[in-house]
Design a protein around this motif. Structure first.
Motif, PDB file in Angstrom:
ATOM      1  N   GLN A  60       0.802  -1.202   0.000  1.00 18.57           N
ATOM      2  CA  GLN A  60       0.000   0.000   0.000  1.00 18.57           C
ATOM      3  C   GLN A  60       0.841   1.261   0.000  1.00 18.57           C
ATOM      4  OE1 GLN A  60      -3.440  -1.911   2.685  1.00 18.57           O
ATOM      5  NE2 GLN A  60      -2.922   0.155   3.101  1.00 18.57           N
ATOM      6  N   VAL A  61       2.006   1.230   0.615  1.00 18.65           N
ATOM      7  CA  VAL A  61       2.786   2.448   0.764  1.00 18.65           C
ATOM      8  C   VAL A  61       3.755   2.606  -0.393  1.00 18.65           C
ATOM      9  CG1 VAL A  61       2.606   2.662   3.241  1.00 18.65           C
ATOM     10  CG2 VAL A  61       4.314   1.157   2.294  1.00 18.65           C
ATOM     11  N   GLU A  62       3.232   2.616  -1.588  1.00 15.03           N
ATOM     12  CA  GLU A  62       4.029   2.796  -2.786  1.00 15.03           C
ATOM     13  C   GLU A  62       3.568   4.075  -3.470  1.00 15.03           C
ATOM     14  OE1 GLU A  62       2.864  -0.641  -4.739  1.00 15.03           O
ATOM     15  OE2 GLU A  62       3.989  -2.008  -3.463  1.00 15.03           O
ATOM     16  N   ASP A  63       4.460   5.055  -3.611  1.00 14.79           N
ATOM     17  CA  ASP A  63       4.089   6.342  -4.187  1.00 14.79           C
ATOM     18  C   ASP A  63       3.822   6.167  -5.675  1.00 14.79           C
ATOM     19  OD1 ASP A  63       5.463   9.660  -3.669  1.00 14.79           O
ATOM     20  OD2 ASP A  63       3.635   8.972  -4.659  1.00 14.79           O
ATOM     21  N   ASP A  64       2.789   6.809  -6.154  1.00 15.59           N
ATOM     22  CA  ASP A  64       2.467   6.708  -7.567  1.00 15.59           C
ATOM     23  C   ASP A  64       3.142   7.802  -8.366  1.00 15.59           C
ATOM     24  OD1 ASP A  64      -0.808   8.299  -7.484  1.00 15.59           O
ATOM     25  OD2 ASP A  64       1.130   8.905  -6.693  1.00 15.59           O
ATOM     26  N   GLY A  65       4.069   8.516  -7.766  1.00 16.21           N
ATOM     27  CA  GLY A  65       4.813   9.526  -8.511  1.00 16.21           C
ATOM     28  C   GLY A  65       3.953  10.649  -9.026  1.00 16.21           C
ATOM     29  N   GLY A  66       2.887  10.963  -8.319  1.00 14.51           N
ATOM     30  CA  GLY A  66       2.034  12.075  -8.722  1.00 14.51           C
ATOM     31  C   GLY A  66       1.003  11.699  -9.753  1.00 14.51           C
ATOM     32  N   ALA A  67       0.642  10.408  -9.785  1.00 15.46           N
ATOM     33  CA  ALA A  67      -0.374   9.972 -10.730  1.00 15.46           C
ATOM     34  C   ALA A  67      -1.687  10.678 -10.449  1.00 15.46           C
ATOM     35  CB  ALA A  67      -0.554   8.454 -10.616  1.00 15.46           C
TER      36      ALA A  67
ATOM     37  N   THR B 185      -7.190  -2.787   6.153  1.00 17.01           N
ATOM     38  CA  THR B 185      -5.937  -3.465   6.419  1.00 17.01           C
ATOM     39  C   THR B 185      -5.187  -2.797   7.564  1.00 17.01           C
ATOM     40  OG1 THR B 185      -4.578  -2.104   4.951  1.00 17.01           O
ATOM     41  CG2 THR B 185      -5.772  -3.952   3.944  1.00 17.01           C
ATOM     42  N   TYR B 186      -4.132  -3.448   8.015  1.00 21.51           N
ATOM     43  CA  TYR B 186      -3.254  -2.876   9.029  1.00 21.51           C
ATOM     44  C   TYR B 186      -2.666  -1.560   8.524  1.00 21.51           C
ATOM     45  CZ  TYR B 186      -0.037  -3.209  13.043  1.00 21.51           C
ATOM     46  OH  TYR B 186       0.639  -3.005  14.218  1.00 21.51           O
ATOM     47  N   GLY B 187      -2.367  -1.493   7.227  1.00 26.73           N
ATOM     48  CA  GLY B 187      -1.840  -0.270   6.646  1.00 26.73           C
ATOM     49  C   GLY B 187      -2.850   0.862   6.685  1.00 26.73           C
ATOM     50  N   ASP B 188      -4.113   0.548   6.429  1.00 31.47           N
ATOM     51  CA  ASP B 188      -5.161   1.558   6.523  1.00 31.47           C
ATOM     52  C   ASP B 188      -5.254   2.119   7.943  1.00 31.47           C
ATOM     53  OD1 ASP B 188      -5.803   1.187   3.883  1.00 31.47           O
ATOM     54  OD2 ASP B 188      -7.465  -0.177   4.279  1.00 31.47           O
ATOM     55  N   VAL B 189      -5.202   1.217   8.918  1.00 32.83           N
ATOM     56  CA  VAL B 189      -5.300   1.637  10.316  1.00 32.83           C
ATOM     57  C   VAL B 189      -4.113   2.516  10.697  1.00 32.83           C
ATOM     58  CG1 VAL B 189      -5.401   0.827  12.702  1.00 32.83           C
ATOM     59  CG2 VAL B 189      -6.637  -0.417  10.930  1.00 32.83           C
ATOM     60  N   SER B 190      -2.918   2.134  10.245  1.00 34.14           N
ATOM     61  CA  SER B 190      -1.732   2.926  10.584  1.00 34.14           C
ATOM     62  C   SER B 190      -1.794   4.316   9.971  1.00 34.14           C
ATOM     63  CB  SER B 190      -0.462   2.207  10.123  1.00 34.14           C
ATOM     64  OG  SER B 190      -0.392   2.144   8.719  1.00 34.14           O
ATOM     65  N   PHE B 191      -2.326   4.432   8.744  1.00 33.94           N
ATOM     66  CA  PHE B 191      -2.462   5.751   8.143  1.00 33.94           C
ATOM     67  C   PHE B 191      -3.529   6.581   8.857  1.00 33.94           C
ATOM     68  CE2 PHE B 191      -4.445   8.812   5.365  1.00 33.94           C
ATOM     69  CZ  PHE B 191      -3.347   9.527   4.915  1.00 33.94           C
ATOM     70  N   ALA B 192      -4.648   5.924   9.204  1.00 34.29           N
ATOM     71  CA  ALA B 192      -5.698   6.642   9.924  1.00 34.29           C
ATOM     72  C   ALA B 192      -5.186   7.174  11.252  1.00 34.29           C
ATOM     73  CB  ALA B 192      -6.904   5.723  10.145  1.00 34.29           C
ATOM     74  N   TYR B 193      -4.226   6.498  11.841  1.00 30.33           N
ATOM     75  CA  TYR B 193      -3.670   6.936  13.126  1.00 30.33           C
ATOM     76  C   TYR B 193      -2.670   8.072  12.961  1.00 30.33           C
ATOM     77  CZ  TYR B 193      -0.849   6.940  17.381  1.00 30.33           C
ATOM     78  OH  TYR B 193      -0.174   7.324  18.509  1.00 30.33           O
ATOM     79  N   GLY B 194      -1.732   7.934  12.012  1.00 35.73           N
ATOM     80  CA  GLY B 194      -0.638   8.892  11.965  1.00 35.73           C
ATOM     81  C   GLY B 194      -0.309   9.481  10.619  1.00 35.73           C
ATOM     82  N   GLY B 195      -1.075   9.163   9.577  1.00 34.82           N
ATOM     83  CA  GLY B 195      -0.821   9.753   8.280  1.00 34.82           C
ATOM     84  C   GLY B 195       0.258   9.035   7.481  1.00 34.82           C
ATOM     85  N   LYS B 196       0.662   9.662   6.374  1.00 32.00           N
ATOM     86  CA  LYS B 196       1.580   9.035   5.426  1.00 32.00           C
ATOM     87  C   LYS B 196       2.930   8.740   6.044  1.00 32.00           C
ATOM     88  CE  LYS B 196       3.955   9.923   1.039  1.00 32.00           C
ATOM     89  NZ  LYS B 196       4.086  10.843  -0.109  1.00 32.00           N
ATOM     90  N   PHE B 197       3.509   9.713   6.740  1.00 34.03           N
ATOM     91  CA  PHE B 197       4.845   9.514   7.304  1.00 34.03           C
ATOM     92  C   PHE B 197       4.848   8.360   8.294  1.00 34.03           C
ATOM     93  CE2 PHE B 197       7.950  10.306  10.676  1.00 34.03           C
ATOM     94  CZ  PHE B 197       9.129  10.345   9.941  1.00 34.03           C
ATOM     95  N   PHE B 198       3.818   8.288   9.134  1.00 34.08           N
ATOM     96  CA  PHE B 198       3.746   7.211  10.114  1.00 34.08           C
ATOM     97  C   PHE B 198       3.583   5.859   9.414  1.00 34.08           C
ATOM     98  CE2 PHE B 198       1.596   4.484  13.196  1.00 34.08           C
ATOM     99  CZ  PHE B 198       2.407   4.647  14.317  1.00 34.08           C
ATOM    100  N   SER B 199       2.804   5.826   8.326  1.00 37.71           N
ATOM    101  CA  SER B 199       2.642   4.582   7.581  1.00 37.71           C
ATOM    102  C   SER B 199       3.979   4.108   7.017  1.00 37.71           C
ATOM    103  CB  SER B 199       1.639   4.771   6.436  1.00 37.71           C
ATOM    104  OG  SER B 199       0.347   5.011   6.930  1.00 37.71           O
ATOM    105  N   ILE B 200       4.776   5.033   6.510  1.00 34.40           N
ATOM    106  CA  ILE B 200       6.089   4.663   5.988  1.00 34.40           C
ATOM    107  C   ILE B 200       6.985   4.155   7.109  1.00 34.40           C
ATOM    108  CG2 ILE B 200       8.178   5.569   4.888  1.00 34.40           C
ATOM    109  CD1 ILE B 200       6.396   7.502   3.358  1.00 34.40           C
ATOM    110  N   LEU B 201       6.906   4.794   8.271  1.00 35.83           N
ATOM    111  CA  LEU B 201       7.705   4.363   9.409  1.00 35.83           C
ATOM    112  C   LEU B 201       7.323   2.954   9.840  1.00 35.83           C
ATOM    113  CD1 LEU B 201       9.816   5.151  11.553  1.00 35.83           C
ATOM    114  CD2 LEU B 201       7.924   6.004  12.964  1.00 35.83           C
TER     115      LEU B 201
END
Length: 549
Positions: A50-57, A219-235
């Motif tokens: 999930q945490v794959e940047d689309d390069g500004g798609a 997903t777990y990734g969705d929950v992590s983003f809902a908690y802390g946003g993009k940077f936290f998801s990457i962490l």
């Protein structure tokens, strides 16, 4: 007139075979196989993919917290379902489609990636053809187009979820539990194993409660983003990368340690297993799922062989007829801290539980399924841990397999059986362990199948070359590690405490704060402090300990 009568017996035979495979309704063999296959796709992959940047798609939809939408900001598109108005945003060619909710208010429609229309099979829902290019998890926040499809989840019954959960939890972590008892002693060892089972079961149910009250999370990734946003998801993703690499290394070390007993060439053995991994990484997903089934059988085979070996001889070490000397308490605080990670390692499957929850036909039964799954897993872990410790006591190795294979008093067939099992186990698990990492870097390098700027042939050749380089790097890292026990302790302390306890408690404290009482809030905060403390103590002990044998 004779042709129909000649064909009729064949037709009846096919119908009988079909009814046998479908016998049992929702819990039929076919449905169990389908549920198991989905669980293999979920395992360890959702967050990384999930945490794959689309390069500004270009984005086709926008999301706001006000509307309870979730978008990770790092995938190729957005979730096209609103939990408020229940309308799905689809392609311009299609009219908006209203998701239908079934039992347990579960969502039955969502949008997921269709990177290559030519690859979509003719099976049910267009997802029957699983090959090497199939994404492991069609998650809610991975969208490249917005064609409405029936959600390929929400079909597993409670028994199927229990089976998948136990399969997720029972792994090679149980092989080092006897060594954990050696480090901690009986009293603290039982307390730590039971405490880890109870606490991780609680946090698994906390994740289920989060998904219950936040239907846009999958997903777990969705929950992590809902908690802390993009940077936290990457962490958080970095933890998963380390976890997956560590899991691959433990399998490589386990394979090497066992076969080094009969062929003492560790470097050559590591080269052999990584070479096998390279070729199996090219196999399609349906074959890898079959390999995973072999892994389950191999794990159960280990448990059976350990128990049988206990009754083959009547003298210690290695016998259940004459127990080896054991200790009630740890010999030092450092040994106790070292065991923290070993007893937490078997519960590292938490990232999969959100998807197992969404995969349930009746999500309200998730608590019951979780209780049974963790109870059965605890009994298996305790049985193998207690058996191995009683058989070898202070002489038990960091893997019970090594202790069995080094015992010359057993019949010759024991080593042959264990060699067969230890050949199957790592080979069956490694391809699925490294697949999420491969999928992630191929997206980062834009050589995944859905990138169409290059020809299919050149893109395929480039993927093979890069996978070869990845396996070479994996081999170099594996050559740096020599202790299975230290690696298990480190991963359990540094990764599993974080992923299984600390993060789910933080998620629940924030996302479900309106439903938490003051007393429960304090207990959760105490649990977070205890989890972080155990992680730090266990990690330091695993790093500073010189030897685990």
């Amino acid at each position: 007139m004779s042709l129909p009568s000649q064909q009729q017996p064949v037709q009846i035979h096919k119908e009988r075979r079909r009814s046998f495979m479908d016998y049992g309704g929702a819990n039929s063999f076919n449905n169990f196989a389908s549920s198991f296959s989905r669980a293999q796709q979920y395992s360890g992959s959702s967050l990384l993919e999930q945490v794959e940047d689309d390069g500004g798609a270009n984005r086709s939809a926008s999301f706001s917290k006000k509307d309870s939408f979730l978008h990770s900001g790092t995938s190729r598109g957005d979730l096209a379902i609103s939990p408020l108005n229940e309308e799905a945003i689809v392609d311009d060619e299609e009219a908006p489609r209203r998701p239908r909710r079934g039992d347990g208010d579960r969502l039955e429609y969502f949008s997921f990636p269709q990177p290559d229309e030519s690859r979509v099979g003719d099976g049910v829902d267009g997802v029957s053809d699983l090959d090497e290019f199939t994404p492991l998890v069609p998650t809610s926040s991975k969208q490249s187009s917005f064609k409405s499809h029936r959600l390929p989840t929400g079909n597993s019954t409670s028994p199927q979820t229990i089976f998948n959960s136990i399969n997720t939890l029972v792994g090679i972590g149980l092989l080092s539990i006897p060594f954990g008892f050696r480090q901690s002693g009986w009293i603290m060892g039982v307390a730590l194993l039971l405490g880890s089972a109870l606490s991780t079961n609680l946090t698994a149910k906390y994740l289920g409660r989060i998904l219950k009250h936040h239907p846009h999370l999958f997903t777990y990734g969705d929950v992590s983003f809902a908690y802390g946003g993009k940077f936290f998801s990457i962490l958080v993703t970095l933890f998963f990368v380390l976890d997956l690499i560590g899991a691959a290394l433990t399998l490589i070390l386990l394979f090497t340690d066992c076969f080094a007993i009969i062929w003492p060439h560790t470097v050559e053995l590591k080269v052999l297993i990584v070479t096998i991994v390279f070729f199996t990484s090219l196999l399609p997903l349906n074959i890898l799922s079959f390999f995973s089934l072999l892994g389950i059988l191999a794990t159960m085979g280990i448990i059976i062989v350990v128990v049988i070996c206990g009754f083959l001889i009547d003298k210690s070490p290695g016998s259940l007829l004459e127990f080896a000397p054991t200790a009630a308490w740890p010999t030092s605080a450092k040994n106790l801290f070292f065991s923290f990670g070993i007893f937490m390692m078997p519960w590292g499957g938490h990232p999969v539980f959100p998807e197992l929850y969404r995969d349930m036909r009746h999500p309200q039964k998730f608590t019951h399924a979780s209780n049974i799954s963790f109870s059965v897993t605890f009994l298996l872990d305790f049985a193998i841990g207690a058996t191995g410790y009683l058989m070898y006591g202070a002489q038990v190795n960091d893997s019970i397999i090594k202790s069995l294979m080094q015992n010359a008093n057993y019949p010759s067939w024991v080593n042959k059986a264990l060699c067969l099992i230890m050949g199957i186990l790592p080979i069956s698990k490694l391809p699925l362990v490294i697949r999420p990492i491969i999928s992630s870097y191929e997206n980062i390098l834009q050589i995944a199948p859905h990138f169409s700027q290059k020809s299919s042939t050149s893109r395929g050749a480039l993927r093979v070359i890069v996978r070869f380089i990845f396996c070479c790097v994996l081999l170099l890292i594996a050559l740096m590690f020599t202790s299975f026990g230290k690696l298990m302790s480190f991963l359990g302390s540094a990764i599993c405490y974080t992923v299984c306890l600390t993060l789910p408690l933080l998620f629940y404290l924030q996302l479900n704060k309106s439903r938490i009482g003051s007393v429960e809030r304090v207990l959760i905060q105490v649990g977070i402090v205890v989890s972080i403390s155990c992680a730090l103590l266990g990690t330091c002990a695993s790093i500073t300990t010189k030897s685990t044998t």
